[in-house]
Design a protein around this motif. Structure first.
Motif, PDB file in Angstrom:
ATOM      1  N   UNK A 100      33.079   8.492  71.500  1.00 26.79           N
ATOM      2  CA  UNK A 100      34.251   7.652  71.250  1.00 26.79           C
ATOM      3  C   UNK A 100      33.801   6.251  70.919  1.00 26.79           C
ATOM      4  N   UNK A 101      34.734   5.338  70.720  1.00 26.14           N
ATOM      5  CA  UNK A 101      34.381   3.965  70.338  1.00 26.14           C
ATOM      6  C   UNK A 101      33.562   3.249  71.411  1.00 26.14           C
ATOM      7  N   UNK A 102      32.730   2.313  70.950  1.00 29.60           N
ATOM      8  CA  UNK A 102      31.994   1.451  71.862  1.00 29.60           C
ATOM      9  C   UNK A 102      32.935   0.430  72.482  1.00 29.60           C
ATOM     10  N   UNK A 103      32.544  -0.080  73.642  1.00 27.29           N
ATOM     11  CA  UNK A 103      33.304  -1.141  74.309  1.00 27.29           C
ATOM     12  C   UNK A 103      32.355  -2.280  74.630  1.00 27.29           C
ATOM     13  N   UNK A 104      32.767  -3.503  74.350  1.00 31.49           N
ATOM     14  CA  UNK A 104      31.955  -4.679  74.659  1.00 31.49           C
ATOM     15  C   UNK A 104      31.948  -4.911  76.165  1.00 31.49           C
ATOM     16  N   UNK A 105      30.816  -5.378  76.683  1.00 32.40           N
ATOM     17  CA  UNK A 105      30.628  -5.565  78.119  1.00 32.40           C
ATOM     18  C   UNK A 105      30.694  -7.050  78.467  1.00 32.40           C
ATOM     19  N   UNK A 106      31.371  -7.333  79.595  1.00 29.01           N
ATOM     20  CA  UNK A 106      31.404  -8.686  80.153  1.00 29.01           C
ATOM     21  C   UNK A 106      30.752  -8.675  81.535  1.00 29.01           C
ATOM     22  N   UNK A 107      30.228  -9.808  81.991  1.00 29.47           N
ATOM     23  CA  UNK A 107      29.636  -9.851  83.331  1.00 29.47           C
ATOM     24  C   UNK A 107      30.612  -9.350  84.388  1.00 29.47           C
ATOM     25  N   UNK A 108      30.098  -8.517  85.294  1.00 30.70           N
ATOM     26  CA  UNK A 108      30.912  -7.973  86.373  1.00 30.70           C
ATOM     27  C   UNK A 108      31.651  -6.697  86.038  1.00 30.70           C
ATOM     28  N   UNK A 109      31.602  -6.248  84.792  1.00 27.98           N
ATOM     29  CA  UNK A 109      32.305  -5.023  84.407  1.00 27.98           C
ATOM     30  C   UNK A 109      31.694  -3.796  85.079  1.00 27.98           C
ATOM     31  N   UNK A 110      32.538  -2.808  85.328  1.00 32.75           N
ATOM     32  CA  UNK A 110      32.097  -1.497  85.813  1.00 32.75           C
ATOM     33  C   UNK A 110      32.760  -0.445  84.931  1.00 32.75           C
ATOM     34  N   UNK A 111      31.951   0.374  84.286  1.00 32.60           N
ATOM     35  CA  UNK A 111      32.463   1.412  83.396  1.00 32.60           C
ATOM     36  C   UNK A 111      32.196   2.781  84.010  1.00 32.60           C
ATOM     37  N   UNK A 112      33.216   3.636  83.972  1.00 31.46           N
ATOM     38  CA  UNK A 112      33.082   5.012  84.442  1.00 31.46           C
ATOM     39  C   UNK A 112      33.476   5.942  83.302  1.00 31.46           C
ATOM     40  N   UNK A 113      32.539   6.784  82.894  1.00 26.02           N
ATOM     41  CA  UNK A 113      32.810   7.766  81.845  1.00 26.02           C
ATOM     42  C   UNK A 113      32.943   9.142  82.473  1.00 26.02           C
ATOM     43  N   UNK A 114      34.022   9.827  82.147  1.00 22.45           N
ATOM     44  CA  UNK A 114      34.231  11.194  82.613  1.00 22.45           C
ATOM     45  C   UNK A 114      34.219  12.111  81.405  1.00 22.45           C
ATOM     46  N   UNK A 115      33.333  13.109  81.430  1.00 22.13           N
ATOM     47  CA  UNK A 115      33.204  14.059  80.330  1.00 22.13           C
ATOM     48  C   UNK A 115      33.503  15.444  80.885  1.00 22.13           C
ATOM     49  N   UNK A 116      34.430  16.130  80.253  1.00 22.04           N
ATOM     50  CA  UNK A 116      34.884  17.430  80.727  1.00 22.04           C
ATOM     51  C   UNK A 116      33.717  18.397  80.891  1.00 22.04           C
ATOM     52  N   UNK A 117      33.597  18.962  82.076  1.00 20.02           N
ATOM     53  CA  UNK A 117      32.530  19.907  82.365  1.00 20.02           C
ATOM     54  C   UNK A 117      31.264  19.274  82.910  1.00 20.02           C
ATOM     55  N   UNK A 118      31.145  17.948  82.772  1.00 19.64           N
ATOM     56  CA  UNK A 118      29.926  17.264  83.189  1.00 19.64           C
ATOM     57  C   UNK A 118      30.148  16.233  84.280  1.00 19.64           C
ATOM     58  N   UNK A 119      31.405  15.942  84.592  1.00 19.77           N
ATOM     59  CA  UNK A 119      31.690  14.988  85.636  1.00 19.77           C
ATOM     60  C   UNK A 119      31.595  13.551  85.153  1.00 19.77           C
ATOM     61  N   UNK A 120      31.319  12.640  86.093  1.00 16.25           N
ATOM     62  CA  UNK A 120      31.369  11.210  85.816  1.00 16.25           C
ATOM     63  C   UNK A 120      29.986  10.575  85.853  1.00 16.25           C
ATOM     64  N   UNK A 121      29.877   9.446  85.163  1.00 21.64           N
ATOM     65  CA  UNK A 121      28.701   8.605  85.227  1.00 21.64           C
ATOM     66  C   UNK A 121      29.171   7.159  85.160  1.00 21.64           C
ATOM     67  N   UNK A 122      28.493   6.275  85.919  1.00 23.50           N
ATOM     68  CA  UNK A 122      28.960   4.895  86.072  1.00 23.50           C
ATOM     69  C   UNK A 122      27.886   3.897  85.653  1.00 23.50           C
ATOM     70  N   UNK A 123      28.308   2.908  84.861  1.00 27.96           N
ATOM     71  CA  UNK A 123      27.433   1.786  84.520  1.00 27.96           C
ATOM     72  C   UNK A 123      28.072   0.515  85.070  1.00 27.96           C
ATOM     73  N   UNK A 124      27.344  -0.190  85.928  1.00 29.90           N
ATOM     74  CA  UNK A 124      27.850  -1.404  86.578  1.00 29.90           C
ATOM     75  C   UNK A 124      26.989  -2.590  86.164  1.00 29.90           C
ATOM     76  N   UNK A 125      27.630  -3.742  85.981  1.00 27.21           N
ATOM     77  CA  UNK A 125      26.942  -4.908  85.452  1.00 27.21           C
ATOM     78  C   UNK A 125      27.118  -6.111  86.360  1.00 27.21           C
ATOM     79  N   UNK A 126      26.023  -6.834  86.580  1.00 28.07           N
ATOM     80  CA  UNK A 126      26.074  -8.036  87.393  1.00 28.07           C
ATOM     81  C   UNK A 126      26.656  -9.202  86.618  1.00 28.07           C
TER      82      UNK A 126
END
Length: 263
Positions: A236-262
């Motif tokens: 899907x589309x990219x998203x720009x990151x800002x300090x302190x953001x937390x992104x959680x991606x959920x993919x059907x059949x594979x569960x979730x993965x999280x990217x957290x930024x200071x």
């Protein structure tokens, strides 16, 4: 031509080390004459070899430009690739220091981990399935050493396909349990959706992207090997990151993965 390409590679390397992006390199590469894409990959290889000499461990490849919309935007008709190293890997949910980043954006992907080599000149989807140990949900943190993301194909190829970091999920799943083309993806930032997609957005199926990569790497004398991580491309589309953001991606059949930024 080699000294000029080495100089461009040095400039991109310094941009990463100092956190100060540089001007686009496409015109400088084009002015050298010849195949500009091949020259851009030569620039990329200078910095890949530099990392290896420094003792960094090569762990796989990323595929970029798997979205037809992005290909059209950059005026190209095929993906590109970059190198992945162990120091680029971030743990699921581990906070990334902002100082490690340069113009970061995130995209949700499916990563394949290989258990067999892919040495053939031409590969099939069956070859990819047979060589894959498992798939995991993943987030790629892309970044550009080119100021203001002012890139065309030559710029991003020279810049290691605009790679930065990657986060792998911790739920390995056999391909036989997945519908890679039909799986849905949703990526949220603090509970709000920022990207929605599906496996088919990646060249019709992430396995098609993996076939392209396997063939391409064999053609340049660096075939994919057992143990390699393959980041197959954005769902899907990219998203720009800002300090302190937390992104959680959920993919059907594979569960979730999280990217957290200071901050």
């Amino acid at each position: 031509m080699q000294p000029q390409l080495q100089s461009i590679a040095d400039r991109l390397w310094q941009a990463e080390q100092t956190g100060r992006p540089v001007a686009p390199v496409r015109d400088e590469i084009a002015a050298l004459g010849g195949d500009a894409i091949a020259a851009a990959y030569a620039v990329q290889q200078f910095n890949t070899a530099r990392r290896v000499r420094m003792g960094h461990r090569f762990v796989g490849r990323k595929i970029g430009l798997t979205s037809l919309a992005v290909q059209n935007q950059l005026g190209v008709d095929s993906p590109d690739f970059g190198a992945l190293f162990a120091e680029m890997a971030v743990g699921d949910g581990e906070e990334v220091a902002w100082s490690r980043l340069l113009q970061p954006k995130v995209e949700a992907e499916i990563a394949l981990v290989l258990e067999r080599d892919l040495p053939h000149e031409r590969h099939t989807v069956a070859d990819i399935i047979g060589a894959t140990a498992y798939a995991v949900a993943a987030i790629e943190v892309v970044g550009s050493r080119i100021a203001n993301w002012d890139i065309r194909l030559v710029d991003t190829v020279a810049d290691n396909a605009s790679s930065s970091l990657f986060v792998l999920g911790t739920r390995p799943v056999a391909l036989s349990a997945l519908d890679l083309a039909g799986c849905g993806m949703r990526m949220d930032c603090r509970g709000e959706p920022v990207s929605v997609g599906v496996g088919a957005a990646c060249l019709g199926n992430p396995l098609n992207a993996a076939v392209w990569l396997a063939n391409t790497m064999s053609s340049v004398g660096s075939p994919l090997k057992a143990g390699d991580v393959v980041m197959t491309g954005a769902l899907g589309p990219m998203a720009a990151v800002k300090p302190g953001d937390v992104y959680v991606a959920q993919i059907e059949g594979l569960g979730c993965v999280t990217a957290a930024f200071g901050r």
